[in-house]
Design an enzyme around this catalytic site. Structure first.
Site, PDB file in Angstrom:
ATOM      1  N   TYR A  56       0.839  -1.204   0.000  1.00 44.35           N
ATOM      2  CA  TYR A  56       0.000   0.000   0.000  1.00 44.35           C
ATOM      3  C   TYR A  56       0.874   1.254   0.000  1.00 44.35           C
ATOM      4  O   TYR A  56       0.646   2.188  -0.775  1.00 44.35           O
ATOM      5  CB  TYR A  56      -0.929  -0.005   1.222  1.00 44.35           C
ATOM      6  CG  TYR A  56      -1.738   1.269   1.372  1.00 44.35           C
ATOM      7  CD1 TYR A  56      -2.742   1.587   0.461  1.00 44.35           C
ATOM      8  CD2 TYR A  56      -1.500   2.157   2.424  1.00 44.35           C
ATOM      9  CE1 TYR A  56      -3.481   2.764   0.584  1.00 44.35           C
ATOM     10  CE2 TYR A  56      -2.244   3.328   2.566  1.00 44.35           C
ATOM     11  CZ  TYR A  56      -3.230   3.625   1.645  1.00 44.35           C
ATOM     12  OH  TYR A  56      -3.963   4.782   1.767  1.00 44.35           O
ATOM     13  N   LYS A 103       0.942   4.563  -2.693  1.00 41.55           N
ATOM     14  CA  LYS A 103       0.625   5.947  -2.293  1.00 41.55           C
ATOM     15  C   LYS A 103       1.826   6.866  -2.535  1.00 41.55           C
ATOM     16  O   LYS A 103       1.662   8.008  -2.978  1.00 41.55           O
ATOM     17  CB  LYS A 103       0.205   6.009  -0.819  1.00 41.55           C
ATOM     18  CG  LYS A 103      -1.103   5.298  -0.503  1.00 41.55           C
ATOM     19  CD  LYS A 103      -2.287   5.788  -1.332  1.00 41.55           C
ATOM     20  CE  LYS A 103      -2.790   7.149  -0.930  1.00 41.55           C
ATOM     21  NZ  LYS A 103      -4.044   7.509  -1.648  1.00 41.55           N
TER      22      LYS A 103
END
Length: 275
Positions: free
Chosen positions: A164, A168
């Protein structure tokens, strides 16, 4: 007169949470708002669709266009952006708000889930920005704003959910690159991230559960910061990874209590990627 009056703002993932709050805040400033998201029909757990947000905006006297969009489909992205530009006569700002989250490490994460996070987070910033570029160039006051964090290379942010984190951070790095690449077109490119947890359905159902909600702020703090950034004159602010609270403090806001999700004095939780 507001800087957003009669300007057109295209928001991905605009049907709920932070995206919805940004849509409503831009509309209050007089902007035409394009709500582009997958939620065409009601979800059993999550409130809100592109149509309900468009209705909220119109009921408040604003202009809205709901469009069904999956940001993973670059052909559809181009089609929807052109459709929106033709409908409103151009596009002045793109808000890359659509996001996918799974806080799991490499060992236990399905590759298909990583693909979704990469496509909805990093790749969508590329696809949407590229598709919007001709219209933003024409605008003369174009803005791209992506909801991604400052780059923090402390290993703690990679240890448990590196997949993740990398998607990002990729959003932020692409934005830094576009800020330089598009500077010659007078387009400002920035990122925005919350100082604290923002209490949304993504937190409730994907990342911590209802007990965390009381330790967060309402999405409206991100919306007010987004409006502040999008209202800046072209070129005044670009290539920055900004924090919502810092943006509002620069605008003279000193009391943030009204942004708390729940009354009380429970300590607010800092958001991910902030030491």
């Amino acid at each position: 007169m507001s800087q957003l009056q009669q300007r057109t703002v295209f928001i991905t993932g605009g049907s709920r949470g932070i995206g919805r709050a940004i849509a409503l805040a831009c509309a209050r400033e007089g902007a035409n708002v394009v709500i582009a998201a997958k939620s065409d029909s009601p979800h059993p757990k999550l409130p809100g669709t592109i149509h309900t947000v468009a209705e909220e905006i119109r009921n408040a006297g604003g202009q809205a266009l709901p469009l069904v969009l999956d940001v993973r489909d670059e052909n559809l992205v181009r089609q929807r952006i052109d459709e929106a530009a033709n409908y409103f006569g151009g596009i002045d700002a793109l808000v890359n708000n659509a996001g996918a989250i799974k806080l799991t490490g490499v060992e236990n994460l399905k590759a298909s889930r990583y693909d979704v996070m990469h496509q909805v987070n990093a790749r969508a910033v590329f696809a949407c920005s590229q598709a919007a570029l001709p219209w933003l160039r024409e605008s003369g006051a174009g803005h791209i704003l992506s909801l991604s964090p400052p780059l923090n290379l402390n290993p703690r942010w990679f240890a448990q959910y590196g997949p993740y984190t990398t998607t990002k951070y990729a959003m932020t790095m692409l934005s830094m690159g576009m800020a330089e690449e598009f500077r010659r077109y007078g387009i400002s490119v920035n990122c925005l991230w919350p100082r604290t947890l923002i209490s949304t359905s993504a937190i409730e159902f994907e990342a911590g559960g209802p007990q965390l909600m009381a330790q967060g702020r309402k999405p409206e703090i991100m919306a007010d910061a987004a409006v502040s950034i999008l209202s800046r004159p072209t070129g005044e602010l670009s290539g920055q990874a900004l924090i919502d609270e810092d943006v509002l403090r620069q605008d003279g806001v000193e009391n943030f209590d009204h942004y708390r999700y729940a009354a009380g004095d429970k300590p607010l939780l800092p958001d991910l990627f902030l030491d």
